[in-house]
Design an enzyme around this catalytic site. Structure first.
Site, PDB file in Angstrom:
ATOM      1  N   TYR A  38       0.858  -1.183   0.000  1.00  0.00           N
ATOM      2  CA  TYR A  38       0.000   0.000   0.000  1.00  0.00           C
ATOM      3  C   TYR A  38       0.891   1.228   0.000  1.00  0.00           C
ATOM      4  CZ  TYR A  38      -4.362   2.408   0.801  1.00  0.00           C
ATOM      5  OH  TYR A  38      -5.448   3.234   0.664  1.00  0.00           O
ATOM      6  N   LYS A  93     -20.570 -20.451 -10.105  1.00  0.00           N
ATOM      7  CA  LYS A  93     -19.697 -20.387 -11.287  1.00  0.00           C
ATOM      8  C   LYS A  93     -18.301 -19.934 -10.866  1.00  0.00           C
ATOM      9  CE  LYS A  93     -22.976 -21.455 -14.192  1.00  0.00           C
ATOM     10  NZ  LYS A  93     -23.012 -22.511 -15.201  1.00  0.00           N
TER      11      LYS A  93
HETATM   12  O1  LIG Z   1     -25.582 -23.838 -14.044  1.00  0.00           O
HETATM   13  C1  LIG Z   1     -25.687 -24.909 -14.671  1.00  0.00           C
HETATM   14  O2  LIG Z   1     -25.741 -26.025 -14.130  1.00  0.00           O
HETATM   15  C2  LIG Z   1     -25.708 -24.866 -16.183  1.00  0.00           C
HETATM   16  C3  LIG Z   1     -26.221 -23.555 -16.627  1.00  0.00           C
HETATM   17  O3  LIG Z   1     -25.487 -22.639 -16.929  1.00  0.00           O
HETATM   18  C4  LIG Z   1     -27.677 -23.327 -16.628  1.00  0.00           C
HETATM   19  O4  LIG Z   1     -28.469 -24.271 -16.471  1.00  0.00           O
HETATM   20  O5  LIG Z   1     -28.061 -22.156 -16.794  1.00  0.00           O
HETATM   21 MG   LIG Z   2     -26.452 -20.738 -16.871  1.00  0.00          MG
END
Ligand SMILES: O=C([O-])CC(=O)C(=O)O
Ligand SMILES: [Mg+2]
Length: 414
Positions: A38, A93
């Site tokens: 920093y 995700k």
């Molecule tokens: O999230 C999942 O398993 C696959 C996907 O992108 C969805 O079904 O929209």
């Molecule tokens: Mg999806």
């Protein structure tokens, strides 16, 4: 089922709410460390980047960070439930990016009024990241959004539900047709659903050899045909010159069923009408168009795949998005183009034909996996996927002239 429900809720609630956190990668213990991390040390990379913008890749985490962005308008197969309800999926995700491809990601849920509003929001923050994974945005807006963002952003923008799903579907489909002794060029294909995944899956299947006039796409009103006057420009591409109107009409004699619609929409009676040795991809999440146990009890010549982890043949975009971004980021591809997508299809498809090492079996919990009806596509926890797919994608990016970097030395060598 209730058990899974409670387990899933507990999984998300404990030990701390959510599924991801941020970690520090440099020492930050002493005042000397802080003087580097920093003020005053941080001013040095600031000056370097101001002078040479590419140095942002050298001195920050940008190059290994992907934003997972949604507005919650098409969450899995559950529908338009709003940005906050999409957050567990987007954190999911992010978990998958990290777990499978060691990519850091942030989930961003955007509340907006117009498409322009969404595009401006994302375009204005895009430079913070190495790539953008758009997720669970409904059609037809998703097509406009993706196109506008690809034009405006200098980093790869990829709508996972379109292209991730399409790549994995094509990889699995080519293998399934191969096992069933069918040629994609001759296959009669029924696609139930006409949203983002449906349109992208069919377009990519066509690039892999399927014939457009042998595809019957259905939306909630039935078969999409040339005499309908309620079609948007994307559905129009699949308007078939046919008198067939219902799922019964088109499923009779069909070789392939691709479901990207909603739960339990394909009945056992309809499945019986398909041609010998059919291929059924019931990919609606979390609940498929037909349950595998019903499909297999109805006929034993079918290959059935779903989007779920708890059945064989998981045709789910998780097999693609972590690795296509890994490859794209590592050669700093400007976009993710068709060449890279097709390279991913072949890498995923070919891996299913290789012997499966013991450690993959241990991770997937299977006793054995051999290319065939119950194993048409690799398992998500197959650690070979990252190297194979990322390398093929990186090479395709270089060959098609969209990569800023050369192939890293010994890339994905072990
Ligand atoms: O999230 C999942 O398993 C696959 C996907 O992108 C969805 O079904 O929209
Ligand atoms: Mg999806």
């Amino acid at each position: 089922m209730t058990d899974l429900r409670q387990q899933a809720l507990d999984y998300h609630a404990y030990p701390t709410p959510g599924k991801i956190s941020v970690e520090i990668t440099t020492p930050a213990e002493t005042s000397v460390d802080l003087a580097l991390a920093y003020s005053p040390g941080v001013a040095e990379p600031v000056r370097e980047i101001a002078e040479n913008p590419d140095d942002v890749y050298k001195y920050t985490g940008k190059g290994n960070t992907v934003a997972v962005i949604s507005n919650g308008t098409a969450i899995l197969g559950l529908g338009n439930l709003g940005p906050m309800a999409s957050k567990p999926v987007m954190e999911g995700k992010a978990l998958l990016f990290k777990r499978f491809a060691n990519i850091n990601s942030f989930d961003i849920e955007v509340k907006h009024k117009t498409v322009e509003d969404f595009v401006n929001t994302v375009a204005n923050i895009a430079d913070s990241f190495g790539g953008i994974n758009l997720e669970d945005i409904k059609a037809p807006e998703c097509f406009v959004i993706e196109k506008a963002l690809i034009e405006r952003c200098k980093i790869p923008v990829f709508h996972d539900d379109q292209h991730g799903t399409a790549i994995v579907t094509c990889a699995g489909m080519l293998n399934a047709l191969d096992i069933q002794g069918k040629d994609i060029k001759q296959a009669n294909i029924v696609c139930l659903g006409a949203g983002a995944a449906a349109i992208a899956c069919m377009e990519l299947l066509i690039k892999c050899g399927a014939q457009r006039e042998k595809i019957y796409m259905l939306d909630t009103k039935g078969v999409i045909h040339t005499r309908r006057d309620d079609l948007n420009e994307y559905k129009k591409l699949f308007a078939n010159n046919t008198d067939k109107r219902t799922l019964e009409d088109v499923i009779a004699g069909a070789d392939v069923f691709v479901g990207v619609s909603g739960p339990d929409l394909l009945t056992a009676e309809q499945l019986k009408l398909m041609a010998p040795n059919p291929v059924v991809f019931a990919c609606s999440n979390p609940d498929p168009e037909i349950k595998p146990e019903i499909a297999l009890a109805t006929r034993d010549d079918v290959i059935i795949a779903t989007g779920r982890s708890d059945y064989p043949n998981q045709v789910n975009n998780v097999l693609c998005f972590p690795f296509i971004f890994r490859g794209a980021l590592d050669v700093r591809a400007r976009i993710i183009n068709d060449e890279m997508k097709i390279a991913a299809v072949h890498a995923i498809k070919d891996l299913a034909k290789e012997d499966v090492p013991a450690e993959v079996l241990a991770a997937s919990g299977d006793k054995s996996l051999t290319f065939g009806k119950d194993y048409i596509i690799p398992k998500p926890m197959d650690s070979r996927l990252c190297a194979k797919v990322a390398k093929a994608v990186a090479q395709a990016a270089i060959d098609s002239g969209v990569a800023a970097l050369e192939m890293p030395e010994n890339y994905m060598a072990d």
